[in-house]
Design a protein around this motif. Structure first.
Motif, short mmCIF file in Angstrom:
data_model
loop_
_atom_site.label_atom_id
_atom_site.label_comp_id
_atom_site.label_asym_id
_atom_site.label_seq_id
_atom_site.Cartn_x
_atom_site.Cartn_y
_atom_site.Cartn_z
N THR A 60 -31.71 17.69 -16.30
CA THR A 60 -31.17 18.96 -16.79
C THR A 60 -31.66 19.26 -18.20
O THR A 60 -32.20 20.35 -18.46
N LEU A 61 -31.49 18.31 -19.11
CA LEU A 61 -31.92 18.54 -20.49
C LEU A 61 -33.45 18.67 -20.58
O LEU A 61 -33.95 19.49 -21.36
N GLY A 62 -34.17 17.88 -19.79
CA GLY A 62 -35.63 17.99 -19.79
C GLY A 62 -36.11 19.33 -19.28
O GLY A 62 -37.03 19.93 -19.85
N ALA A 63 -35.49 19.84 -18.22
CA ALA A 63 -35.88 21.15 -17.69
C ALA A 63 -35.58 22.27 -18.68
O ALA A 63 -36.38 23.19 -18.85
N ILE A 64 -34.44 22.17 -19.35
CA ILE A 64 -34.10 23.18 -20.37
C ILE A 64 -35.11 23.13 -21.52
O ILE A 64 -35.60 24.17 -21.98
N PHE A 65 -35.43 21.91 -21.96
CA PHE A 65 -36.39 21.76 -23.06
C PHE A 65 -37.76 22.32 -22.66
O PHE A 65 -38.38 23.05 -23.43
N VAL A 66 -38.22 21.98 -21.47
CA VAL A 66 -39.54 22.46 -21.02
C VAL A 66 -39.54 23.98 -20.88
O VAL A 66 -40.52 24.65 -21.22
N PHE A 68 -37.93 26.15 -22.60
CA PHE A 68 -37.94 26.80 -23.92
C PHE A 68 -38.95 26.17 -24.89
O PHE A 68 -38.87 26.41 -26.10
N ILE A 69 -39.92 25.40 -24.40
CA ILE A 69 -40.83 24.67 -25.27
C ILE A 69 -41.65 25.59 -26.17
O ILE A 69 -41.87 25.31 -27.34
N TRP A 75 -40.49 28.52 -33.27
CA TRP A 75 -39.45 28.35 -34.29
C TRP A 75 -39.87 27.31 -35.32
O TRP A 75 -39.73 27.51 -36.53
N LEU A 76 -40.42 26.17 -34.84
CA LEU A 76 -40.90 25.14 -35.76
C LEU A 76 -42.04 25.65 -36.63
O LEU A 76 -42.13 25.34 -37.82
N ALA A 77 -42.95 26.46 -36.03
CA ALA A 77 -44.07 27.00 -36.79
C ALA A 77 -43.60 27.98 -37.85
O ALA A 77 -44.22 28.10 -38.92
N PRO A 97 -47.88 24.89 -21.25
CA PRO A 97 -47.38 25.06 -19.87
C PRO A 97 -45.92 24.61 -19.78
O PRO A 97 -45.55 23.55 -20.28
N ASN A 98 -45.09 25.45 -19.17
CA ASN A 98 -43.65 25.17 -19.14
C ASN A 98 -43.05 25.32 -17.76
O ASN A 98 -41.97 25.87 -17.59
N VAL A 99 -43.74 24.80 -16.77
CA VAL A 99 -43.26 24.85 -15.39
C VAL A 99 -42.79 23.46 -14.99
O VAL A 99 -43.51 22.48 -15.15
#
Length: 139
Positions: A60-66, A68-69, A75-77, A97-99
């Motif tokens: 779950t957390l990994g999918a959310i992170f990917v 919104f990567i 945001w970091l930039a 890639p965020n799939v």
């Protein structure tokens, strides 16, 4: 693979410490008629439950992170330009890639549950082999 072996070893160590701490409880279970298989099943099911909860949380957390990567990188930039790890001039893609492949995530989650059970196997066998009298003698 190496990370998985380390995870299995860590689970083994944690469950071994649980068995050591629960020696008295194991002795009580066995003295009231609990079988060795039943005691082992308690620890194996505990390992499976921890593996299942960890897998669900990780996927779950990994999918959310990917998902919104790219937003996270933008945001970091904005905080500092040097924090941009994905540079379009270096890679052939404009964005990261965020799939998430559901089938791959499910296979990894199942492997994680199996790894948790394998890690709990040796401590479960140790708990199953404990004698009730020896377990209760020094308690």
């Amino acid at each position: 693979g190496v990370i998985s072996l380390v995870a299995i070893f860590l689970i083994l160590c944690i469950f071994y410490m649980i068995v050591v701490e629960k020696t008295r409880d194991i002795g009580i279970l066995k003295s009231v008629g609990g079988s060795a298989g039943g005691v082992a099943a308690v620890f194996l099911s505990y390992g499976a439950a921890i593996g299942a909860v960890g897998s669900v949380m990780g996927v779950t957390l990994g999918a959310i992170f990917v998902h919104f990567i790219n937003d996270i990188q933008d945001w970091l930039a904005r905080l500092h330009p040097e924090l941009r790890v994905w540079k379009a001039d270096v890679y052939s893609f404009e964005s990261i890639p965020n799939v998430v492949k559901t089938q791959d995530a499910a296979v990894i989650a199942v492997i994680a549950v199996i790894a948790a059970i394998v890690g709990a196997l040796v401590p479960a066998l140790i708990a199953a082999r404990k004698h009730p009298v020896e377990s209760l003698r020094y308690e």
